[in-house]
Write an enzyme that holds these catalytic residues in place. Structure first.
Site, mmCIF file in Angstrom:
data_model
loop_
_atom_site.group_PDB
_atom_site.id
_atom_site.type_symbol
_atom_site.label_atom_id
_atom_site.label_comp_id
_atom_site.label_asym_id
_atom_site.label_seq_id
_atom_site.Cartn_x
_atom_site.Cartn_y
_atom_site.Cartn_z
ATOM 1 N N LEU A 399 22.137 0.999 32.566
ATOM 2 C CA LEU A 399 20.724 0.824 32.917
ATOM 3 C C LEU A 399 20.557 0.845 34.427
ATOM 4 C CD1 LEU A 399 17.726 -0.038 32.244
ATOM 5 C CD2 LEU A 399 18.529 -2.400 32.519
ATOM 6 N N GLN A 405 14.719 3.621 39.841
ATOM 7 C CA GLN A 405 14.887 4.862 39.103
ATOM 8 C C GLN A 405 14.358 6.048 39.899
ATOM 9 O OE1 GLN A 405 13.150 4.290 35.213
ATOM 10 N NE2 GLN A 405 14.721 2.826 34.572
ATOM 11 N N LYS A 407 15.962 7.787 42.002
ATOM 12 C CA LYS A 407 16.482 7.768 43.370
ATOM 13 C C LYS A 407 17.966 8.137 43.422
ATOM 14 C CE LYS A 407 13.202 4.265 45.010
ATOM 15 N NZ LYS A 407 13.036 2.935 45.661
ATOM 16 N N GLY A 408 18.505 8.590 42.299
ATOM 17 C CA GLY A 408 19.906 8.996 42.263
ATOM 18 C C GLY A 408 20.876 7.905 41.874
ATOM 19 N N TYR A 409 20.373 6.689 41.605
ATOM 20 C CA TYR A 409 21.282 5.592 41.278
ATOM 21 C C TYR A 409 21.865 5.733 39.872
ATOM 22 C CZ TYR A 409 19.669 3.202 45.487
ATOM 23 O OH TYR A 409 19.384 2.875 46.787
ATOM 24 N N LYS A 411 22.860 8.524 38.313
ATOM 25 C CA LYS A 411 24.052 9.377 38.399
ATOM 26 C C LYS A 411 25.176 8.666 39.147
ATOM 27 C CE LYS A 411 22.245 14.059 37.945
ATOM 28 N NZ LYS A 411 20.799 13.789 37.876
ATOM 29 N N GLU A 431 29.246 5.691 24.846
ATOM 30 C CA GLU A 431 28.995 5.483 23.425
ATOM 31 C C GLU A 431 27.798 6.312 23.004
ATOM 32 O OE1 GLU A 431 28.587 1.438 22.302
ATOM 33 O OE2 GLU A 431 30.688 0.957 22.619
ATOM 34 N N SER A 435 20.355 7.229 24.470
ATOM 35 C CA SER A 435 18.900 7.166 24.508
ATOM 36 C C SER A 435 18.362 8.441 25.133
ATOM 37 C CB SER A 435 18.446 5.948 25.312
ATOM 38 O OG SER A 435 18.812 6.099 26.671
ATOM 39 N N SER A 444 22.800 16.083 32.845
ATOM 40 C CA SER A 444 22.661 16.554 34.220
ATOM 41 C C SER A 444 23.944 16.304 35.009
ATOM 42 C CB SER A 444 21.475 15.863 34.894
ATOM 43 O OG SER A 444 21.356 16.248 36.243
#
EC number: 2.3.1.48
Length: 541
Positions: A399, A405, A407-409, A411, A431, A435, A444
């Site tokens: 999460l 969100q 902002k690249g966090y 990935k 797993e 979602s 991506s």
């Protein structure tokens, strides 16, 4: 005004308000979506009365549950309503005047509590118990209302499932699973995930045209081309495991409704997306105040200020295993820091759907990503993983907090999980099923990582095109073989040419990849990771 499903619109507000008295839980009708002029089909999940007016909690059919909301009577379009039937027979449609026979158990306004009672110290599982009526509201009738039907339950014939039949069928299925699995589905943490969107099928490969970059390898697929790690190639939604951190989701009316209006975490006020089993007395408050360092929750800002004056933490508990610039990662043992891990799960459940939350965090490790400033280390996101995974899962739940969100966090969290797998010397995979947002992020990341490997390949000294195998890609990236193959198929890069499989990458794909990589300003630096893998099979968990 745009009304979906070809419903006509009636501007007579009085007749709409008058007809809403006949609506019950389980009815479906067009509803005006908040801050839009759209009227998608929605299902009434719950009804309450506030200041003499009825309010309806609705779920928009075919939309994510995070869009569910309370609406007023004037937001309902009652010209055509699908009413649930007691006998579960074919659902009829009504056009304003005709109303179905109402049952005594549903007469008047019914107000459901916003949250189940918080389990005490003796009850570890955070599964909602039978709720008690909230103060100032009418308690729910005995038994399960016949008109309640979760979205997605109608049969192909347009029927709405009867509530009692649904409950009985669900109980039978749960008992059958318990018998088959010996009760292994209980007593485990977590946050199970159900896939919320279908995977596209890969297009049929064609004979490649002249392209500037070719990466070839004999027996590239070697019979495994039809294997898709996330179940996307056969078009079927994979079934979650019934053990470990993947446990079935028990859907009922209480857990389908958002029970927390707002949370305050550090400098951010965030509106939750989904249900989370916080204590019921806190859920009745307009806002829950959470300490951003220890994640304990309080009912008012004053209580939080008193807590902060005593809280000694300015970072998550556990070991800091990574730091570069302002980004740090902390490793937290779910057994040694149980209270923090449980509070983290409660917080995460607000933004993760289709999860069943358990308080047994002992078998899990939590990796919390933080951003540092003069006030301390502020939580950005986290992922959890099993200490021992028989299926080589390197992520159980992941999460990124909503304020961070896009902002690249996300990935960065994924990249860090694979960096740990590299240190362990094995491949890993999240797993499944994932979602909707998780699937997009992972696809991506896989695409960018694999393309980066291909583009970095250099031709051999004799001018031949470079070659690489699937196993080479897995070894370089720690991405599991099934995920590599599914990514190549989704990108339509695999082609069969002159008796062998080849990967063709044209200039358009290369330019798209470079633009995407330019946006990833933050990357994991393996030199900044100070961590030694542990063999959990040889030590107590």
């Amino acid at each position: 005004m745009k009304i979906n499903h070809k419903y006509e619109f009636d501007d007579d507000v009085a007749s709409i308000c008058e007809s809403t008295a006949a609506l019950t839980e389980g009815c479906r009708l067009p509803v005006r979506m908040h801050k839009t002029d759209d009227w998608p089909l929605a299902e009434i999940v719950s009804i309450k009365e506030l200041d003499g007016r009825r309010q309806f909690y609705v779920h928009y059919v075919d939309f994510n549950k995070r869009l569910d909301e309370w609406v007023n009577e004037e937001d309902l379009y009652t010209r055509k309503v699908q009413f649930p039937r007691r006998d579960g027979s074919q659902t009829g449609t009504s056009t304003g005047v005709t109303t179905p026979q109402r049952h005594h158990s549903l007469a008047g306004s019914v107000s459901r509590p916003t949250s189940p009672q918080h389990p005490g110290s003796g009850a570890l599982a955070a599964i909602p118990q039978t709720p008690t009526g909230a103060s100032g509201s009418v308690p729910p009738p005995a038994g399960i209302p016949n008109s309640v039907a979760p979205p997605g339950t109608p049969s192909s014939g347009g029927e709405l499932v009867n509530g009692n039949n649904l409950a009985a069928a669900l109980q039978k299925r749960i008992n059958r699973k318990r018998k088959n699995h010996g009760g292994s589905a209980h007593g485990h943490h977590s946050l199970t995930s159900q896939q919320q969107q279908s995977h596209p099928h890969p297009t049929t490969p064609q004979t490649p045209t002249a392209t500037p970059v070719h990466v070839t390898g004999d027996g590239l697929i070697s019979g495994a081309a039809n294997d898709d790690g996330d179940g996307s190639q056969d078009g079927k939604t994979p079934t979650p495991r019934q053990s470990g951190s993947m446990v079935t989701h028990q859907d009922d009316v209480v857990t389908r409704m958002k029970n927390v209006e707002m949370i305050e975490l550090g400098r951010h006020r965030i509106k939750p997306w989904y249900f989370s089993p916080y204590p019921q007395e806190l859920c009745q408050m307009p806002c829950i105040y959470i300490c951003e360092f220890c994640l304990k929750y309080r009912k008012s800002r004053k209580c939080l200020e008193r807590h902060l004056s005593k809280c000694n933490l300015r970072h998550p508990p556990g070991n800091e295993i990574y730091r570069k610039h302002t980004i740090s990662f902390f490793e937290i043992d779910g057994r040694k820091n149980k209270v923090y891990a449980q509070n983290l799960c409660l917080l995460a459940k607000l933004f993760l759907d289709h999860k069943t939350l358990y308080y047994d965090t002992d078998p899990f490790l939590f990796y919390v990503m933080t951003e540092f400033d003069s006030r301390g280390f502020h939580i950005v996101g986290y992922f959890s993983k099993e200490k021992e995974s028989t299926e080589d899962y390197n992520v159980a739940c992941i999460l990124t907090m909503p304020p961070y969100q896009r902002k690249g966090y996300g990935k960065l969290l994924i990249e860090f999980s694979y960096e740990l797998s590299k240190f362990e010397g094995k491949t890993g995979s999240p797993e499944k099923p994932l979602s909707d947002l998780g699937l997009l992020s992972y696809r991506s990341y896989w695409a960018q990582t694999i393309l980066e490997i291909f583009i970095s390949q250099n031709p051999s000294t004799d001018g031949e095109k470079p070659t690489i195998t699937i196993n080479d890609i897995c070894e370089c990236t720690s991405i599991k073989k099934e995920d590599v193959i599914s990514t190549l198929q989704n990108l339509n890069l695999i082609n069969y040419y002159k008796g062998q499989y080849i990967v063709c990458i044209n200039r358009v794909i290369i330019e798209q990849h470079r633009r995407a990589m330019d946006k990833r300003k933050i990357r994991i630096d393996s030199k900044c990771l100070h961590w030694t893998p542990k063999d959990w099979s040889k030590r107590s968990k």
